[in-house]
Write a protein that holds these residues in place. Structure first.
Motif, PDB file in Angstrom:
ATOM      1  N   GLY A  35       0.790  -1.232   0.000  1.00 37.13           N
ATOM      2  CA  GLY A  35       0.000   0.000   0.000  1.00 37.13           C
ATOM      3  C   GLY A  35       0.817   1.276   0.000  1.00 37.13           C
ATOM      4  N   LEU A  36       2.165   1.184   0.136  1.00 36.54           N
ATOM      5  CA  LEU A  36       2.977   2.401   0.179  1.00 36.54           C
ATOM      6  C   LEU A  36       3.404   2.797  -1.236  1.00 36.54           C
ATOM      7  N   VAL A  37       3.276   4.083  -1.536  1.00 38.31           N
ATOM      8  CA  VAL A  37       3.662   4.590  -2.853  1.00 38.31           C
ATOM      9  C   VAL A  37       4.788   5.596  -2.665  1.00 38.31           C
ATOM     10  N   GLY A  38       5.862   5.430  -3.425  1.00 37.53           N
ATOM     11  CA  GLY A  38       7.023   6.294  -3.275  1.00 37.53           C
ATOM     12  C   GLY A  38       6.847   7.653  -3.929  1.00 37.53           C
ATOM     13  N   ASP A  39       7.464   8.663  -3.335  1.00 35.60           N
ATOM     14  CA  ASP A  39       7.413  10.018  -3.856  1.00 35.60           C
ATOM     15  C   ASP A  39       8.847  10.531  -3.977  1.00 35.60           C
ATOM     16  N   GLU A  40       9.262  10.836  -5.221  1.00 36.99           N
ATOM     17  CA  GLU A  40      10.656  11.234  -5.469  1.00 36.99           C
ATOM     18  C   GLU A  40      11.088  12.454  -4.678  1.00 36.99           C
ATOM     19  N   ARG A  45      14.699  14.335   0.131  1.00 35.36           N
ATOM     20  CA  ARG A  45      14.985  14.799   1.502  1.00 35.36           C
ATOM     21  C   ARG A  45      15.567  13.667   2.350  1.00 35.36           C
ATOM     22  N   ILE A  46      15.044  12.462   2.171  1.00 34.80           N
ATOM     23  CA  ILE A  46      15.568  11.304   2.904  1.00 34.80           C
ATOM     24  C   ILE A  46      17.000  11.001   2.464  1.00 34.80           C
ATOM     25  N   PHE A  47      17.229  11.153   1.158  1.00 30.00           N
ATOM     26  CA  PHE A  47      18.552  10.901   0.588  1.00 30.00           C
ATOM     27  C   PHE A  47      19.604  11.795   1.235  1.00 30.00           C
ATOM     28  N   TRP A  48      19.303  13.084   1.356  1.00 29.23           N
ATOM     29  CA  TRP A  48      20.284  13.998   1.956  1.00 29.23           C
ATOM     30  C   TRP A  48      20.387  13.774   3.451  1.00 29.23           C
ATOM     31  N   ALA A  49      19.266  13.508   4.093  1.00 30.45           N
ATOM     32  CA  ALA A  49      19.321  13.261   5.542  1.00 30.45           C
ATOM     33  C   ALA A  49      20.136  12.004   5.824  1.00 30.45           C
ATOM     34  N   GLY A  97      18.045  -3.481 -10.514  1.00 31.67           N
ATOM     35  CA  GLY A  97      17.177  -4.652 -10.512  1.00 31.67           C
ATOM     36  C   GLY A  97      16.469  -4.880  -9.180  1.00 31.67           C
ATOM     37  N   TRP A  98      16.682  -3.962  -8.234  1.00 34.94           N
ATOM     38  CA  TRP A  98      16.083  -4.155  -6.912  1.00 34.94           C
ATOM     39  C   TRP A  98      14.629  -3.673  -6.881  1.00 34.94           C
ATOM     40  N   SER A  99      13.864  -4.257  -5.952  1.00 36.54           N
ATOM     41  CA  SER A  99      12.544  -3.725  -5.635  1.00 36.54           C
ATOM     42  C   SER A  99      12.690  -2.836  -4.398  1.00 36.54           C
ATOM     43  N   ALA A 100      11.645  -2.080  -4.108  1.00 37.23           N
ATOM     44  CA  ALA A 100      11.645  -1.274  -2.875  1.00 37.23           C
ATOM     45  C   ALA A 100      11.784  -2.196  -1.663  1.00 37.23           C
ATOM     46  N   HIS A 101      11.201  -3.394  -1.801  1.00 36.20           N
ATOM     47  CA  HIS A 101      11.280  -4.372  -0.722  1.00 36.20           C
ATOM     48  C   HIS A 101      12.729  -4.797  -0.482  1.00 36.20           C
ATOM     49  N   ASP A 102      13.482  -4.939  -1.558  1.00 36.78           N
ATOM     50  CA  ASP A 102      14.912  -5.272  -1.422  1.00 36.78           C
ATOM     51  C   ASP A 102      15.650  -4.169  -0.654  1.00 36.78           C
ATOM     52  N   ASP A 137      10.003   6.162  -0.438  1.00 39.34           N
ATOM     53  CA  ASP A 137      10.264   7.453  -1.091  1.00 39.34           C
ATOM     54  C   ASP A 137      11.722   7.521  -1.561  1.00 39.34           C
ATOM     55  N   LEU A 138      12.622   7.070  -0.700  1.00 38.93           N
ATOM     56  CA  LEU A 138      14.046   7.078  -1.057  1.00 38.93           C
ATOM     57  C   LEU A 138      14.297   6.213  -2.286  1.00 38.93           C
ATOM     58  N   TYR A 139      13.642   5.070  -2.325  1.00 42.17           N
ATOM     59  CA  TYR A 139      13.769   4.160  -3.464  1.00 42.17           C
ATOM     60  C   TYR A 139      13.360   4.874  -4.753  1.00 42.17           C
ATOM     61  N   ALA A 140      12.241   5.591  -4.692  1.00 36.77           N
ATOM     62  CA  ALA A 140      11.763   6.318  -5.875  1.00 36.77           C
ATOM     63  C   ALA A 140      12.808   7.342  -6.314  1.00 36.77           C
ATOM     64  N   PHE A 141      13.422   8.021  -5.347  1.00 35.95           N
ATOM     65  CA  PHE A 141      14.426   9.033  -5.700  1.00 35.95           C
ATOM     66  C   PHE A 141      15.692   8.398  -6.267  1.00 35.95           C
TER      67      PHE A 141
END
Lengths: 296, 153
Positions: A35-40, A45-49, A97-102, A137-141
């Protein structure tokens, strides 16, 4: 005699089976991210943090090149030299080749998509406290970044530390996802704790480690020697860090210390990351640092 | 004869020492460049104290500090950074030998600092928000060299 041999063989087999069982990689349930949808944009913000680039960029990268996560930086330790892998979206050499789950398994369980334990040089002992939404979200970015075809290099770690299964034992002993700083915290301090303890992983450098390389939680952020390098990671508990909150915010924004020297070494990279965050996040980290128990 | 040679050598060395005024290698150059760094810190400190809210914003004082900063970027520093004047030659310096490699691109980083100082000069007299905004680039520009080529303290 034959009975004795059988006995010892059985003991050995049971022992092996127990080791195998106890040290098995513990992965997330299949539907952990349901049910979680990523937002770039939020992911950036997560990437820099999280400071992903500072370790995973190619050695010496500057400017926009820090977004090319080719890996290759070396991290010396008492156990050997670890080399950061390629985490660019390249499907062969990176995480394309990874999923967000990976990614969530890697960050919160320290387990690779192939089911192998990661060395805790990858700070999953901190990232384990991250919210799944933030990881998605981080995965999407991460997937928006340039793909780089640089092969990841193997770590240079000697026996017995190269036995990945043994990390399963290490995790059982030291993998503690609980917050280190507890008690009454304001919303700002709570946000600061999330940023510091879960994402920015301040403790990974600033907390002294025991002989097996685990952070000493009762000496949280009390500093320690830089492995394989000169100097020390400073103690940033209120016992030693007497800067005001405004001083800390300025340091995390521009890199200027209260006497207007500028940050150097790896911390200068951290400041570059922190400078990308909204001001309220830096204020939150400063507020959190004031709540850390003083440790000499 | 031998004794005279020794005596002459000692005298010559003493003379050289007194001419240099310092015994450790590159001591004067290191002192001079550290002085410039401290002068910069002093002026950035005036701006930083305002940015942090420790002192009230004062347009004239901010402008003076930013002007001073720009002046320091116009000094010819070619005499101050002789090759080999790094930490390993004299522990008084925190400069790493990497500073003298082409890879470190000191000229480019110097230009970035001059640009950041100019941006501060343009902003300083025009209000506190401008000072705050210019601080980030200024700090980043200082870090340009400190990141790659300074021995951690």
């Amino acid at each position: 005699m034959r009975r004795l041999v059988t006995f010892f063989a059985t003991v050995a087999a049971v022992g092996m089976a127990a080791f195998w069982f106890v040290t098995r990689p513990d992965t997330l349930p299949r539907d952990a991210l349901a049910g979680l949808v990523g937002d770039e944009a939020r992911g950036e913000r997560i990437f820099w943090a999280g400071g992903c680039a500072s370790c995973h960029m190619a050695p010496g990268s500057e400017g926009a090149r820090v977004l090319e996560l080719a890996g290759g930086q070396k991290f010396p330790s008492p156990f050997g030299t670890f080399i950061a892998p390629n985490i660019s979206p390249d499907p062969v050499h990176g995480i394309g080749g990874w999923s967000a789950h990976d990614l969530a398994n890697a960050m919160t369980r320290g387990v690779s998509p192939a089911g192998q334990h990661y060395f805790p040089v990858f700070p999953y002992t901190s990232f384990a406290r991250a919210r799944f939404q933030d990881i998605v979200d981080l995965y999407a970015f991460l997937l928006t970044l340039p793909a780089v075809e640089t092969p990841s290099l193997p770590h240079d770690v000697g026996f017995p530390f190269d036995i990945r299964r043994a990390i399963g034992v290490w995790k059982r002993l030291f993998f503690n996802k609980n917050w280190v700083v507890s008690g009454d915290l304001s919303p700002t301090e709570t946000r600061g704790r999330y940023l510091s303890e879960a994402l920015a992983h301040c403790g990974e450098c600033h907390t002294p480690r025991n002989i097996l390389g685990a952070m000493e939680r009762d000496r949280w952020l009390a500093g320690g020697p830089i492995p394989g390098g000169k100097g020390n990671f400073p103690n940033i508990t209120p016992a030693k860090l007497d800067w005001s909150e405004a001083d800390i915010v300025e340091y995390l924004t521009s890199g200027f210390t209260p006497d207007y020297d500028s940050a150097g070494g790896h911390m200068a990279l951290v400041v570059d990351n922190m400078a990308h965050l909204p001001p309220e996040d830096r204020t939150a980290i400063a507020a959190y640092l004031k709540k850390v128990p003083p440790a000499e | 004869m031998k004794r005279m040679l020794v005596a002459t050598t000692v005298a010559a060395m003493a003379l050289a020492g007194s001419v240099m005024g310092q015994d450790a290698p590159f001591a004067m150059q290191i002192k001079a460049r550290q002085g410039i760094m401290e002068y910069r810190a002093l002026n950035i400190g005036v701006l930083g104290a305002m940015a942090k809210g420790e002192t009230p914003y004062d347009a004239a004082a901010a402008q003076k500090a930013a002007d001073n900063l720009v002046m320091t970027t116009m000094i010819d520093m070619s005499m101050l950074w002789p090759e080999g004047s790094d930490h390993s030659a004299n522990p008084a310096s925190t400069a790493d030998a990497k500073l003298w490699t082409a890879e470190a691109d000191v000229a480019g980083k110097d230009a970035a600092f001059a640009a950041a100082a100019k941006a501060m000069q343009a902003a300083a007299g025009g209000g506190l928000d401008g000072v705050k905004a210019a601080m980030g680039d200024l700090g980043g520009a200082c870090g340009g060299c400190h990141k790659v080529a300074r021995i951690p303290k």
